[in-house]
Motif scaffolding. Structure first.
Motif, mmCIF file in Angstrom:
data_model
loop_
_atom_site.group_PDB
_atom_site.id
_atom_site.type_symbol
_atom_site.label_atom_id
_atom_site.label_comp_id
_atom_site.label_asym_id
_atom_site.label_seq_id
_atom_site.Cartn_x
_atom_site.Cartn_y
_atom_site.Cartn_z
ATOM 1 N N THR A 1 0.847 -1.184 0.000
ATOM 2 C CA THR A 1 0.000 0.000 0.000
ATOM 3 C C THR A 1 0.880 1.231 0.000
ATOM 4 O OG1 THR A 1 -1.790 -1.119 1.182
ATOM 5 C CG2 THR A 1 -1.776 1.282 1.238
ATOM 6 N N THR B 1 -3.348 4.886 -0.368
ATOM 7 C CA THR B 1 -4.113 5.590 0.652
ATOM 8 C C THR B 1 -3.664 7.040 0.651
ATOM 9 O OG1 THR B 1 -4.817 5.551 2.987
ATOM 10 C CG2 THR B 1 -2.488 5.124 2.533
ATOM 11 N N SER C 1 -9.005 5.103 1.076
ATOM 12 C CA SER C 1 -8.066 4.174 0.455
ATOM 13 C C SER C 1 -8.684 3.598 -0.807
ATOM 14 C CB SER C 1 -7.701 3.038 1.415
ATOM 15 O OG SER C 1 -8.851 2.257 1.741
#
Length: 295
Positions: A8, A51, A128
Protein backbone atom coordinates in the motif's frame (compact mmCIF):
# COMPACT_ATOMS: atom_id res chain seq x y z
CA UNK A 1 -13.32 -8.45 -3.74
CA UNK A 2 -10.92 -10.53 -1.59
CA UNK A 3 -8.19 -8.90 0.46
CA UNK A 4 -4.90 -8.63 -1.41
CA UNK A 5 -1.41 -8.98 0.02
CA UNK A 6 0.02 -6.06 -1.94
CA UNK A 7 2.05 -3.04 -1.00
CA UNK A 8 0.00 0.00 0.00
CA UNK A 9 1.48 3.29 -1.13
CA UNK A 10 0.64 6.74 0.22
CA UNK A 11 -0.55 9.48 -2.11
CA UNK A 12 0.99 12.70 -0.87
CA UNK A 13 -0.67 15.19 -3.19
CA UNK A 14 0.08 16.54 -6.61
CA UNK A 15 -1.83 16.13 -9.82
CA UNK A 16 -2.80 18.57 -12.51
CA UNK A 17 -0.67 18.74 -15.64
CA UNK A 18 2.00 16.34 -14.36
CA UNK A 19 -0.54 13.61 -13.66
CA UNK A 20 -2.23 14.16 -17.01
CA UNK A 21 1.14 13.85 -18.74
CA UNK A 22 1.88 10.59 -16.92
CA UNK A 23 -1.55 9.34 -17.93
CA UNK A 24 -1.10 10.27 -21.60
CA UNK A 25 2.48 9.22 -22.37
CA UNK A 26 1.96 5.42 -22.34
CA UNK A 27 -0.73 5.80 -25.03
CA UNK A 28 1.51 7.69 -27.47
CA UNK A 29 3.17 5.88 -30.40
CA UNK A 30 6.90 5.33 -29.94
CA UNK A 31 6.98 7.32 -26.68
CA UNK A 32 4.76 4.71 -25.02
CA UNK A 33 7.41 2.06 -25.68
CA UNK A 34 10.25 3.91 -23.97
CA UNK A 35 11.75 2.56 -20.73
CA UNK A 36 10.09 4.17 -17.74
CA UNK A 37 6.98 4.94 -19.82
CA UNK A 38 6.00 1.56 -21.25
CA UNK A 39 3.38 -0.22 -19.20
CA UNK A 40 4.13 -3.60 -17.63
CA UNK A 41 2.45 -6.74 -18.91
CA UNK A 42 -0.82 -7.63 -17.17
CA UNK A 43 0.54 -11.13 -16.66
CA UNK A 44 1.66 -11.44 -13.07
CA UNK A 45 -0.02 -8.21 -11.94
CA UNK A 46 -1.73 -9.02 -8.64
CA UNK A 47 -2.80 -5.62 -7.45
CA UNK A 48 -1.90 -2.20 -6.17
CA UNK A 49 -3.24 -0.03 -3.36
CA UNK A 50 -3.01 3.62 -2.37
CA UNK A 51 -4.11 5.59 0.65
CA UNK A 52 -4.00 9.28 1.45
CA UNK A 53 -3.50 11.23 4.66
CA UNK A 54 -6.69 11.94 6.61
CA UNK A 55 -8.76 14.53 4.75
CA UNK A 56 -11.39 16.87 6.17
CA UNK A 57 -14.55 17.39 4.14
CA UNK A 58 -14.60 21.07 3.17
CA UNK A 59 -17.82 23.04 2.81
CA UNK A 60 -16.68 25.05 -0.22
CA UNK A 61 -15.75 21.96 -2.23
CA UNK A 62 -18.93 20.10 -1.31
CA UNK A 63 -21.07 23.10 -2.29
CA UNK A 64 -19.24 23.48 -5.62
CA UNK A 65 -19.80 19.80 -6.39
CA UNK A 66 -23.47 20.04 -5.38
CA UNK A 67 -24.04 22.99 -7.72
CA UNK A 68 -22.49 21.24 -10.72
CA UNK A 69 -24.41 18.00 -10.14
CA UNK A 70 -27.80 19.38 -9.09
CA UNK A 71 -27.81 18.57 -5.38
CA UNK A 72 -29.26 20.87 -2.72
CA UNK A 73 -26.98 22.46 -0.13
CA UNK A 74 -26.97 20.39 3.06
CA UNK A 75 -24.82 19.65 6.09
CA UNK A 76 -24.16 16.16 4.73
CA UNK A 77 -22.37 15.40 1.45
CA UNK A 78 -24.13 14.12 -1.69
CA UNK A 79 -23.92 10.33 -1.94
CA UNK A 80 -21.39 10.24 -4.84
CA UNK A 81 -19.21 13.03 -3.40
CA UNK A 82 -16.54 10.81 -1.73
CA UNK A 83 -15.53 9.71 -5.23
CA UNK A 84 -13.96 13.18 -5.47
CA UNK A 85 -11.67 12.28 -2.56
CA UNK A 86 -10.83 8.88 -4.08
CA UNK A 87 -10.21 10.00 -7.66
CA UNK A 88 -6.60 11.12 -7.01
CA UNK A 89 -5.90 7.61 -5.70
CA UNK A 90 -7.43 6.04 -8.81
CA UNK A 91 -5.15 8.20 -10.93
CA UNK A 92 -2.16 7.36 -8.76
CA UNK A 93 -2.85 3.68 -9.38
CA UNK A 94 -3.39 4.10 -13.13
CA UNK A 95 -0.22 6.15 -13.58
CA UNK A 96 1.93 3.89 -11.41
CA UNK A 97 4.51 2.01 -13.50
CA UNK A 98 3.29 -1.30 -12.07
CA UNK A 99 -0.28 -0.83 -13.34
CA UNK A 100 -0.50 -2.63 -16.70
CA UNK A 101 -2.92 -0.35 -18.63
CA UNK A 102 -2.61 3.29 -19.73
CA UNK A 103 -5.07 5.65 -18.08
CA UNK A 104 -5.98 7.36 -21.36
CA UNK A 105 -8.20 5.04 -23.36
CA UNK A 106 -9.34 3.03 -20.34
CA UNK A 107 -13.16 3.12 -20.27
CA UNK A 108 -15.30 3.50 -17.14
CA UNK A 109 -17.94 0.78 -17.56
CA UNK A 110 -19.78 0.56 -14.25
CA UNK A 111 -19.87 2.08 -10.79
CA UNK A 112 -21.35 0.81 -7.55
CA UNK A 113 -21.63 3.02 -4.46
CA UNK A 114 -22.70 1.98 -0.96
CA UNK A 115 -23.34 4.71 1.58
CA UNK A 116 -23.59 3.16 5.05
CA UNK A 117 -24.61 6.47 6.61
CA UNK A 118 -24.58 10.15 5.63
CA UNK A 119 -21.18 11.83 5.85
CA UNK A 120 -21.18 15.24 7.50
CA UNK A 121 -19.42 18.30 6.17
CA UNK A 122 -16.39 18.82 8.40
CA UNK A 123 -15.82 15.12 9.14
CA UNK A 124 -12.29 13.75 9.01
CA UNK A 125 -12.07 10.80 6.62
CA UNK A 126 -9.53 8.11 5.81
CA UNK A 127 -9.69 7.17 2.13
CA UNK A 128 -8.07 4.17 0.46
CA UNK A 129 -8.30 2.58 -2.98
CA UNK A 130 -7.08 -0.73 -4.35
CA UNK A 131 -7.23 -2.74 -7.54
CA UNK A 132 -6.76 -6.46 -8.03
CA UNK A 133 -5.60 -8.64 -10.88
CA UNK A 134 -7.21 -8.04 -14.30
CA UNK A 135 -10.41 -9.94 -15.08
CA UNK A 136 -11.71 -11.20 -18.43
CA UNK A 137 -14.41 -9.37 -20.39
CA UNK A 138 -15.90 -10.07 -23.83
CA UNK A 139 -14.32 -6.88 -25.18
CA UNK A 140 -10.98 -6.98 -23.39
CA UNK A 141 -9.84 -6.84 -19.78
CA UNK A 142 -11.45 -5.17 -16.78
CA UNK A 143 -9.99 -3.75 -13.59
CA UNK A 144 -12.11 -3.27 -10.46
CA UNK A 145 -11.07 -0.32 -8.29
CA UNK A 146 -12.39 -0.68 -4.74
CA UNK A 147 -12.56 2.45 -2.58
CA UNK A 148 -13.23 2.54 1.16
CA UNK A 149 -13.88 5.60 3.30
CA UNK A 150 -13.64 5.37 7.08
CA UNK A 151 -14.49 7.93 9.76
CA UNK A 152 -12.97 7.21 13.16
CA UNK A 153 -12.45 3.60 12.16
CA UNK A 154 -16.06 3.17 10.94
CA UNK A 155 -16.65 2.17 7.31
CA UNK A 156 -19.07 4.86 6.11
CA UNK A 157 -18.81 4.65 2.31
CA UNK A 158 -17.45 2.27 -0.31
CA UNK A 159 -17.49 1.88 -4.05
CA UNK A 160 -16.36 -0.32 -6.91
CA UNK A 161 -15.40 1.36 -10.18
CA UNK A 162 -15.08 -1.03 -13.12
CA UNK A 163 -12.77 0.02 -15.96
CA UNK A 164 -12.33 -1.68 -19.35
CA UNK A 165 -9.17 -1.88 -21.41
CA UNK A 166 -10.25 -2.91 -24.89
CA UNK A 167 -8.41 -5.76 -26.55
CA UNK A 168 -8.65 -9.47 -27.06
CA UNK A 169 -11.63 -10.58 -24.99
CA UNK A 170 -13.17 -13.74 -23.65
CA UNK A 171 -16.58 -14.43 -25.18
CA UNK A 172 -17.46 -16.61 -22.19
CA UNK A 173 -16.84 -13.84 -19.65
CA UNK A 174 -19.59 -11.75 -18.10
CA UNK A 175 -20.53 -8.68 -20.11
CA UNK A 176 -21.58 -6.73 -17.01
CA UNK A 177 -24.61 -5.98 -14.87
CA UNK A 178 -28.22 -6.11 -16.07
CA UNK A 179 -30.69 -3.47 -14.85
CA UNK A 180 -34.49 -3.19 -14.84
CA UNK A 181 -36.04 -0.89 -17.42
CA UNK A 182 -36.86 2.71 -16.53
CA UNK A 183 -38.68 4.56 -19.29
CA UNK A 184 -38.27 8.35 -19.67
CA UNK A 185 -40.55 10.38 -17.42
CA UNK A 186 -40.67 13.48 -19.63
CA UNK A 187 -37.78 15.21 -17.83
CA UNK A 188 -35.06 16.38 -20.25
CA UNK A 189 -31.84 18.03 -19.14
CA UNK A 190 -30.00 20.35 -21.52
CA UNK A 191 -26.26 20.08 -21.00
CA UNK A 192 -23.93 22.98 -21.91
CA UNK A 193 -20.74 22.66 -23.93
CA UNK A 194 -18.57 23.56 -20.92
CA UNK A 195 -20.08 20.96 -18.56
CA UNK A 196 -17.01 18.73 -18.81
CA UNK A 197 -14.69 21.61 -17.97
CA UNK A 198 -16.89 22.68 -15.06
CA UNK A 199 -17.05 19.18 -13.63
CA UNK A 200 -13.31 18.73 -14.17
CA UNK A 201 -12.79 21.84 -12.04
CA UNK A 202 -14.39 20.20 -9.01
CA UNK A 203 -13.48 16.56 -9.66
CA UNK A 204 -9.90 16.86 -10.86
CA UNK A 205 -10.76 14.59 -13.81
CA UNK A 206 -9.35 16.61 -16.71
CA UNK A 207 -9.32 13.79 -19.24
CA UNK A 208 -9.11 15.55 -22.65
CA UNK A 209 -12.19 13.70 -23.95
CA UNK A 210 -14.31 15.86 -21.62
CA UNK A 211 -12.86 19.30 -22.32
CA UNK A 212 -12.96 20.65 -25.88
CA UNK A 213 -13.90 19.43 -29.36
CA UNK A 214 -10.24 19.51 -30.44
CA UNK A 215 -8.94 17.49 -27.48
CA UNK A 216 -11.80 14.99 -27.79
CA UNK A 217 -11.23 14.53 -31.53
CA UNK A 218 -7.58 13.73 -30.85
CA UNK A 219 -8.82 10.70 -28.91
CA UNK A 220 -11.44 9.55 -31.40
CA UNK A 221 -14.61 11.42 -30.37
CA UNK A 222 -16.57 13.83 -32.56
CA UNK A 223 -16.63 16.34 -29.71
CA UNK A 224 -16.28 16.43 -25.94
CA UNK A 225 -18.38 14.07 -23.79
CA UNK A 226 -19.82 14.31 -20.29
CA UNK A 227 -18.12 12.50 -17.42
CA UNK A 228 -19.80 9.22 -16.55
CA UNK A 229 -19.66 10.08 -12.85
CA UNK A 230 -21.45 13.35 -13.54
CA UNK A 231 -24.30 11.47 -15.24
CA UNK A 232 -24.52 9.13 -12.26
CA UNK A 233 -24.47 12.03 -9.80
CA UNK A 234 -27.15 13.96 -11.72
CA UNK A 235 -29.47 10.95 -11.60
CA UNK A 236 -28.85 10.44 -7.88
CA UNK A 237 -29.57 14.15 -7.34
CA UNK A 238 -32.95 13.71 -9.05
CA UNK A 239 -33.79 10.92 -6.57
CA UNK A 240 -31.95 12.37 -3.58
CA UNK A 241 -34.97 13.31 -1.45
CA UNK A 242 -36.42 9.81 -1.82
CA UNK A 243 -33.32 7.82 -0.89
CA UNK A 244 -32.63 6.56 2.65
CA UNK A 245 -29.49 7.39 4.62
CA UNK A 246 -28.11 3.88 4.05
CA UNK A 247 -28.33 3.04 0.36
CA UNK A 248 -26.61 1.28 -2.53
CA UNK A 249 -26.60 2.68 -6.07
CA UNK A 250 -25.31 0.79 -9.11
CA UNK A 251 -24.96 2.12 -12.65
CA UNK A 252 -23.68 1.00 -16.03
CA UNK A 253 -22.40 3.59 -18.49
CA UNK A 254 -23.63 2.93 -22.03
CA UNK A 255 -23.22 5.33 -24.97
CA UNK A 256 -21.32 8.62 -24.42
CA UNK A 257 -23.20 11.88 -23.87
CA UNK A 258 -21.89 14.47 -26.33
CA UNK A 259 -21.68 18.13 -25.28
CA UNK A 260 -23.58 20.28 -25.79
CA UNK A 261 -26.57 17.96 -25.80
CA UNK A 262 -29.72 16.78 -24.06
CA UNK A 263 -30.55 13.67 -22.04
CA UNK A 264 -33.91 12.23 -20.99
CA UNK A 265 -34.21 11.02 -17.39
CA UNK A 266 -36.18 7.87 -16.64
CA UNK A 267 -37.30 6.51 -13.29
CA UNK A 268 -39.45 3.64 -11.98
CA UNK A 269 -40.32 2.58 -8.42
CA UNK A 270 -39.20 -0.93 -7.43
CA UNK A 271 -40.07 -2.95 -4.35
CA UNK A 272 -36.72 -2.13 -2.73
CA UNK A 273 -35.70 1.11 -4.44
CA UNK A 274 -35.71 2.73 -7.86
CA UNK A 275 -34.65 1.91 -11.39
CA UNK A 276 -33.40 4.91 -13.37
CA UNK A 277 -31.91 5.73 -16.75
CA UNK A 278 -30.57 8.38 -19.09
CA UNK A 279 -31.20 8.21 -22.82
CA UNK A 280 -31.12 10.28 -25.98
CA UNK A 281 -34.46 12.12 -26.12
CA UNK A 282 -34.58 11.91 -29.94
CA UNK A 283 -33.78 8.28 -30.66
CA UNK A 284 -33.88 6.57 -27.27
CA UNK A 285 -30.23 5.43 -27.38
CA UNK A 286 -29.17 4.50 -23.82
CA UNK A 287 -26.55 6.53 -21.97
CA UNK A 288 -26.89 5.10 -18.46
CA UNK A 289 -28.86 2.40 -16.63
CA UNK A 290 -29.02 2.10 -12.85
CA UNK A 291 -30.88 1.15 -9.75
CA UNK A 292 -30.93 1.80 -6.00
CA UNK A 293 -31.40 -0.43 -2.97
CA UNK A 294 -32.35 0.59 0.57
CA UNK A 295 -29.97 -1.02 3.09
Amino acid sequence: MPEMAVETKTWSGGGGASTLLKAALPSLPVVGQLPGVKKASPKGFEGLAFTRPTVTVERAHVDAYARVCGFPTKDVVPLPYPHMLAFPLHMAIMTDPAFPAPAIGTVHLENSITGHRPIRVGEALDVSARVGAPLPHPKGTIFEFVTEVHAGGELVWESTSTYLRRGRGDENASGGSVFPDADPTGIVWKLPADLGRTYAGVSGDANPIHLYPLTAKALGFDRQIAHGMWTMARCVAALENRLPGAVKVDVAFKKPVFLPGSVAFGCRVLDDGFAFSLSNPRNGAPHLAGRTWAL
